[in-house]
Scaffold this motif. Structure first.
Motif, PDB file in Angstrom:
ATOM      1  N   TYR A  58       0.845  -1.188   0.000  1.00 30.80           N
ATOM      2  CA  TYR A  58       0.000   0.000   0.000  1.00 30.80           C
ATOM      3  C   TYR A  58       0.883   1.242   0.000  1.00 30.80           C
ATOM      4  O   TYR A  58       2.042   1.191   0.408  1.00 30.80           O
ATOM      5  CB  TYR A  58      -0.898   0.040   1.249  1.00 30.80           C
ATOM      6  N   GLU A  59       0.316   2.341  -0.431  1.00 28.77           N
ATOM      7  CA  GLU A  59       0.992   3.628  -0.330  1.00 28.77           C
ATOM      8  C   GLU A  59       0.115   4.582   0.461  1.00 28.77           C
ATOM      9  O   GLU A  59      -1.112   4.467   0.443  1.00 28.77           O
ATOM     10  CB  GLU A  59       1.264   4.213  -1.718  1.00 28.77           C
ATOM     11  N   ILE A  60       0.775   5.490   1.156  1.00 30.76           N
ATOM     12  CA  ILE A  60       0.098   6.575   1.859  1.00 30.76           C
ATOM     13  C   ILE A  60       0.974   7.811   1.678  1.00 30.76           C
ATOM     14  O   ILE A  60       2.207   7.698   1.587  1.00 30.76           O
ATOM     15  CB  ILE A  60      -0.126   6.229   3.354  1.00 30.76           C
ATOM     16  N   ASP A  61       0.356   8.976   1.580  1.00 32.49           N
ATOM     17  CA  ASP A  61       1.126  10.204   1.402  1.00 32.49           C
ATOM     18  C   ASP A  61       2.127  10.372   2.535  1.00 32.49           C
ATOM     19  O   ASP A  61       1.813  10.096   3.700  1.00 32.49           O
ATOM     20  CB  ASP A  61       0.203  11.424   1.345  1.00 32.49           C
ATOM     21  N   ASP A  62       3.327  10.838   2.191  1.00 30.89           N
ATOM     22  CA  ASP A  62       4.387  11.008   3.184  1.00 30.89           C
ATOM     23  C   ASP A  62       3.986  11.960   4.312  1.00 30.89           C
ATOM     24  O   ASP A  62       4.456  11.822   5.432  1.00 30.89           O
ATOM     25  CB  ASP A  62       5.669  11.532   2.523  1.00 30.89           C
ATOM     26  N   ASP A  63       3.123  12.908   4.023  1.00 27.23           N
ATOM     27  CA  ASP A  63       2.738  13.909   5.026  1.00 27.23           C
ATOM     28  C   ASP A  63       1.466  13.550   5.795  1.00 27.23           C
ATOM     29  O   ASP A  63       0.865  14.404   6.429  1.00 27.23           O
ATOM     30  CB  ASP A  63       2.580  15.282   4.367  1.00 27.23           C
ATOM     31  N   PHE A  64       1.073  12.273   5.788  1.00 25.11           N
ATOM     32  CA  PHE A  64      -0.184  11.893   6.424  1.00 25.11           C
ATOM     33  C   PHE A  64      -0.219  12.240   7.913  1.00 25.11           C
ATOM     34  O   PHE A  64      -1.274  12.499   8.470  1.00 25.11           O
ATOM     35  CB  PHE A  64      -0.495  10.402   6.212  1.00 25.11           C
ATOM     36  N   ALA A  66       0.662  14.878   9.301  1.00 21.47           N
ATOM     37  CA  ALA A  66       0.350  16.300   9.492  1.00 21.47           C
ATOM     38  C   ALA A  66      -1.129  16.617   9.253  1.00 21.47           C
ATOM     39  O   ALA A  66      -1.550  17.748   9.468  1.00 21.47           O
ATOM     40  CB  ALA A  66       1.216  17.145   8.560  1.00 21.47           C
ATOM     41  N   LEU A  67      -1.903  15.639   8.828  1.00 23.06           N
ATOM     42  CA  LEU A  67      -3.310  15.893   8.537  1.00 23.06           C
ATOM     43  C   LEU A  67      -4.102  16.159   9.820  1.00 23.06           C
ATOM     44  O   LEU A  67      -3.992  15.402  10.790  1.00 23.06           O
ATOM     45  CB  LEU A  67      -3.914  14.712   7.774  1.00 23.06           C
ATOM     46  N   ASP A  68      -4.887  17.204   9.799  1.00 25.34           N
ATOM     47  CA  ASP A  68      -5.661  17.605  10.981  1.00 25.34           C
ATOM     48  C   ASP A  68      -6.817  16.661  11.289  1.00 25.34           C
ATOM     49  O   ASP A  68      -7.243  16.560  12.429  1.00 25.34           O
ATOM     50  CB  ASP A  68      -6.219  19.020  10.804  1.00 25.34           C
ATOM     51  N   ASN A  69      -7.333  16.000  10.277  1.00 21.28           N
ATOM     52  CA  ASN A  69      -8.532  15.184  10.489  1.00 21.28           C
ATOM     53  C   ASN A  69      -8.221  13.743  10.900  1.00 21.28           C
ATOM     54  O   ASN A  69      -9.125  12.922  10.952  1.00 21.28           O
ATOM     55  CB  ASN A  69      -9.428  15.210   9.249  1.00 21.28           C
ATOM     56  N   VAL A 159      -8.215   4.204   6.975  1.00 19.79           N
ATOM     57  CA  VAL A 159      -8.014   3.219   5.902  1.00 19.79           C
ATOM     58  C   VAL A 159      -8.183   3.877   4.526  1.00 19.79           C
ATOM     59  O   VAL A 159      -7.521   3.501   3.558  1.00 19.79           O
ATOM     60  CB  VAL A 159      -8.994   2.032   6.088  1.00 19.79           C
ATOM     61  N   ALA A 160      -9.032   4.894   4.446  1.00 20.33           N
ATOM     62  CA  ALA A 160      -9.282   5.576   3.175  1.00 20.33           C
ATOM     63  C   ALA A 160      -8.020   6.242   2.625  1.00 20.33           C
ATOM     64  O   ALA A 160      -7.937   6.507   1.414  1.00 20.33           O
ATOM     65  CB  ALA A 160     -10.393   6.611   3.351  1.00 20.33           C
ATOM     66  N   PHE A 161      -7.023   6.485   3.464  1.00 19.92           N
ATOM     67  CA  PHE A 161      -5.776   7.111   3.005  1.00 19.92           C
ATOM     68  C   PHE A 161      -4.806   6.101   2.390  1.00 19.92           C
ATOM     69  O   PHE A 161      -3.813   6.485   1.785  1.00 19.92           O
ATOM     70  CB  PHE A 161      -5.098   7.848   4.157  1.00 19.92           C
ATOM     71  N   LEU A 162      -5.081   4.809   2.547  1.00 19.37           N
ATOM     72  CA  LEU A 162      -4.222   3.762   1.969  1.00 19.37           C
ATOM     73  C   LEU A 162      -4.630   3.490   0.529  1.00 19.37           C
ATOM     74  O   LEU A 162      -5.810   3.338   0.232  1.00 19.37           O
ATOM     75  CB  LEU A 162      -4.334   2.470   2.782  1.00 19.37           C
ATOM     76  N   ARG A 163      -3.636   3.423  -0.351  1.00 18.70           N
ATOM     77  CA  ARG A 163      -3.877   3.079  -1.759  1.00 18.70           C
ATOM     78  C   ARG A 163      -3.184   1.752  -2.062  1.00 18.70           C
ATOM     79  O   ARG A 163      -1.972   1.634  -1.869  1.00 18.70           O
ATOM     80  CB  ARG A 163      -3.332   4.177  -2.674  1.00 18.70           C
ATOM     81  N   LYS A 164      -3.936   0.780  -2.508  1.00 19.78           N
ATOM     82  CA  LYS A 164      -3.369  -0.536  -2.835  1.00 19.78           C
ATOM     83  C   LYS A 164      -2.487  -0.410  -4.057  1.00 19.78           C
ATOM     84  O   LYS A 164      -2.883   0.154  -5.071  1.00 19.78           O
ATOM     85  CB  LYS A 164      -4.515  -1.527  -3.090  1.00 19.78           C
ATOM     86  N   VAL A 165      -1.267  -0.970  -3.970  1.00 17.49           N
ATOM     87  CA  VAL A 165      -0.307  -0.932  -5.060  1.00 17.49           C
ATOM     88  C   VAL A 165      -0.194  -2.309  -5.708  1.00 17.49           C
ATOM     89  O   VAL A 165      -0.214  -2.443  -6.921  1.00 17.49           O
ATOM     90  CB  VAL A 165       1.086  -0.454  -4.573  1.00 17.49           C
TER      91      VAL A 165
END
Length: 170
Positions: A58-64, A66-69, A159-165
């Motif tokens: 899976y991939e997730i943005d490197d800055d996850f 820092a997300l406020d939500n 889980v919504a922030f994970l992208r299956k690779v």
């Protein structure tokens, strides 16, 4: 950032209801940023439950972080007293103070990051819980333990922030 989940099946859709409770950071979907660690977990799962070892990538943005939500608890890479209490509380079937900040049985944290409590660490926890060793001895025993990393996702929002690779046979 790439994260890996070792299993005996390809996981295209993460179902949090299928995740086991009483894990280190509570019931959730566990991944690691160490591919070799995921390979070992895949081999272990396949040995126990059958089928073929598979790594789900899976991939997730490197800055996850820092997300406020997202509510994230990050223990870093070192075992600490706070981490030990958190893991023991989540693993315990008897611990019921779910509102405690050192517990995630109520999924107060969307994502928890920190060391894995391996079998040796679990033995120390059991010795402490059975009053064979005191907390000071538990902490001393943790100091020299090599740990690996885990990222646990506890809510649909996280889980919504994970992208299956990919899914790769090991």
């Amino acid at each position: 950032m790439r994260l890996y989940h070792g299993s005996n099946i390809a996981i295209d859709n993460i179902n949090l209801a299928m995740c086991r409770p009483y894990k280190d950071f509570g019931q959730g979907f566990y991944l690691t940023d160490i591919e070799e660690q995921a390979k070992k977990m895949a081999a272990r799962v396949a040995r126990i439950y059958g089928k073929t070892p598979i790594i789900n990538v899976y991939e997730i943005d490197d800055d996850f972080k820092a997300l406020d939500n997202l509510r994230i608890k990050d223990f870093g890479i070192q075992t600490t007293e706070e981490w030990a209490r958190f893991v023991m509380n989540n693993r315990s079937r008897d611990f019921i103070d779910v509102k405690d900040i050192l517990c995630n049985k109520d999924n107060k944290y969307d994502i928890v990051i920190g060391p894995v409590a391996d079998d040796n660490m679990a033995l120390l926890f059991r010795q402490y819980e059975n009053e064979i060793i005191d907390f000071e001895t538990l902490l001393k025993g943790m100091i020299y333990k090599r740990t690996s990393s885990q990222y646990s996702f506890h809510t649909e929002r996280s889980v919504a922030f994970l992208r299956k690779v990919a899914s790769k046979v090991v």
